[in-house]
Design a protein around this motif. Structure first.
Motif: not given
Length: 605
Positions: A328-344
């Protein structure tokens, strides 16, 4: 006092302060073994004597054992014997045997054995290549004796080590090497001169020959190893007389490197305007290149969907254990555009980032308006003002304005509401309120998702005059106070001007006064017509009448206007000239009271 051991009377020397006799009491301080014996107390008179006798036994720790002797000497054993000292009337409990090593740790005594009280020798197991000295202490119920004199030195023969290093481990600070470490043998464990350590290693699962290296220190670095592969490792102690028993084999990995694979199949599930669930697939084991410690999810805001303003990409991240494939990823700003990535990541660092995933958060409810205040209060209405939320978290659709009466009673009024559909509105007037009533107002900003937290304010309506809000009323403003002061000052000036105008008398020239007095002395006033006096006002001022009367009294004539006060008609002529006509009757109030009279002023036509 009589000492039966000496069979004679003996007086106790006075300076012997540790023996005290007081009336019927004998006290002996700091008792020593020599105080043991029979004591008598004798009472004598001139006719007879009486005595009583008792025996004093002194208890003490034993005397140290004596005459230590070594026999049955072997490479790793020896028998030690001794003679016990006096027990001092307390039975022996045991003997304690200690040793020191003159080669490695001189003057450091260590317990090696405990012996029952009925025995006076013990067979001691020894370690090779040490120089032993022994001593013995006796113990009874009172305590432990002083140790005996040390025995002669007994040096054991050297031998091969009988144990291997402990706590063998691998520390890998570089991807292509591994450092093997262990705890070295203690000096008393060397068993002989020339101690070294033989280090052996090979790839696990292979039957190839061991690679070996002999070192004196307690670490060794193997270079040129593949990244994070398992090895079989062993460490064996040796000296000039041989090797220790075969050591245990343990498994360890060579140095780690950062992962070389990125997690595939990254997904984003929107849960609400501030929370998402990120998912990914795990990387292969050969891509980890170390011990997988977990996955790091990074996200950063690109722009706001409200105004399109692009933000500086401030990255945030959360880590999850290696056995997880979502979080789970909390604390985002409403009505906004984001980028997300994952790394080991492992102990060496992060691996490559996955393909960026773009997502948009939906609208949320606005934050609380920064303020709500009352601009003005009437007896049945109120005007409110508020601030637009700094973070609307979406497209504002308007405001929800609610209010209720909260007078000092246990019951509060019904909550009423007004929907302000203009999102740009910053003021609103509520009508139909009850006079002299305290109200509480609530204001929430709204989007399509709903309304946010409310800002509140309280105020009190009045019966007549305009009343301003409790927290920021107009009556507390400087411009309002100045305006009221200016109005009051202007009112005072106008009142003063009116008073001066009302007290100003009629104006007559000196010639007119003389003609008037002369005419009054020469002619009769009967059957003459009087004209009405008129100033600029319809009603003559009382001060004007009073002023005219005074001027007439100051003339040379003894007549006055008062002589004609009761006449209704009259006229004056002087040399045929026309002065003016004063006609009409006016009710006048006297200066002294409320009595009314009619004053008629005769003038010839």
């Amino acid at each position: 006092m009589t000492d039966t051991k000496h069979s004679r009377m003996k007086a106790i020397p006075r300076p012997l302060r540790r023996i005290i006799i007081e009336k019927d009491t004998l006290t002996i301080l700091s008792v020593i073994p020599e105080d043991q014996g029979d004591y008598s107390c004798v009472v004598q008179t001139s006719l007879d004597s009486v005595s009583a006798t008792f025996h004093l036994t002194v208890l003490d720790v034993p005397n140290p054992p004596e005459n230590l002797y070594l026999m049955e000497k072997h490479n790793q054993s020896v028998r030690l014997s001794w003679e016990a000292g006096k027990s001092h009337h307390s039975p022996m409990k045991e003997f304690i045997v200690e040793y020191e090593d003159e080669r490695w740790r001189p003057e450091e005594w260590h317990e090696i054995a405990r012996v029952p009280p009925n025995e006076s020798s013990v067979l001691l197991s020894l370690v090779p290549y040490l120089q032993y000295r022994f001593r013995v202490s006796a113990v009874n119920d009172v305590g432990r004796s002083q140790p005996s004199e040390a025995s002669e030195i007994y040096e054991t023969a050297p031998a091969a080590p009988d144990r291997n290093p402990a706590n063998v481990r691998v520390e890998a600070d570089d991807p292509n090497e591994m450092t093997i470490r262990w705890e070295p043998l203690k000096p008393e464990e060397h068993n002989g001169p020339g101690v070294v350590y033989r280090v052996s290693w090979r790839l696990r699962g292979q039957e190839s020959d061991w690679k070996e290296e002999t070192v004196k220190r307690h670490s060794f670095t193997v270079k040129g190893t593949p990244t994070y592969v398992p090895y079989d490792i062993k460490v064996q102690a040796e000296n000039h007389f041989g090797s220790a028993p075969a050591p245990k084999i343990f498994m360890a990995y060579s140095g780690e490197n950062t992962p070389d694979g990125a997690p595939p199949n990254v997904t984003v599930e929107i849960l609400n305007s501030t929370l998402i669930k990120a998912g990914w697939s795990k990387i292969r084991q050969d891509q980890v290149r170390g011990h997988l410690e977990g996955y790091k999810v990074s996200w950063w805001k690109i722009r706001s969907l409200l105004d399109g303003k692009r933000d500086h990409p401030e990255r945030h991240f959360l880590t999850f254990p290696g056995d997880k494939d979502s979080g789970m990823i909390p604390g985002l700003d409403p009505f906004s555009e984001y980028h997300l990535s994952v790394a080991a990541f492992n102990s060496r660092g992060d691996g490559p980032q996955s393909v960026k995933k773009t997502f948009q958060t939906p609208q949320g409810v606005p934050e609380q308006p920064p303020f709500l205040k009352i601009l003005s209060f009437d007896k049945d209405s109120v005007t409110l003002s508020w601030g637009i939320p700094e973070k609307p978290n979406g497209i504002l659709t308007g405001y929800l304005l609610q209010y209720q009466a909260i007078n000092d009673t246990k019951e509060i009024g019904r909550l009423k509401g007004v929907n302000v559909t203009n999102p740009s509105a910053e003021t609103w007037k509520i009508r139909g309120l009850d006079p002299s009533t305290r109200y509480k107002f609530y204001l929430s900003a709204c989007t399509a998702l709903g309304c946010g937290r409310s800002a509140t304010e309280e105020g009190l309506t009045v019966t007549q005059a305009v009343y301003v809000g409790v927290s920021e009323g107009v009556s507390t403003q400087g411009w309002f106070i100045g305006l009221m002061c200016a109005i009051a000052l202007l009112t005072l000036v106008l009142l003063a001007a009116c008073f001066v105008h009302r007290n100003k008398g009629g104006k007559y020239s000196v010639k007119e006064k003389e003609d008037l007095h002369s005419d009054l002395e020469a002619h009769s006033v009967r059957d003459e017509h009087f004209g009405e006096y008129s100033d600029s006002d319809e009603k003559p001022l009382k001060s004007s009448l009073r002023s005219l009367s005074v001027d007439l009294k100051c003339s040379d004539s003894v007549d006055s206007l008062g002589d004609y006060g009761d006449s209704e008609h009259g006229q004056f002529n002087e040399d045929g000239s026309f002065i003016g006509a004063y006609t009409g009757l006016k009710d006048k109030e006297t200066v002294e009271g409320n009595r009314k009279s009619k004053l008629l002023y005769p003038i010839h036509a």
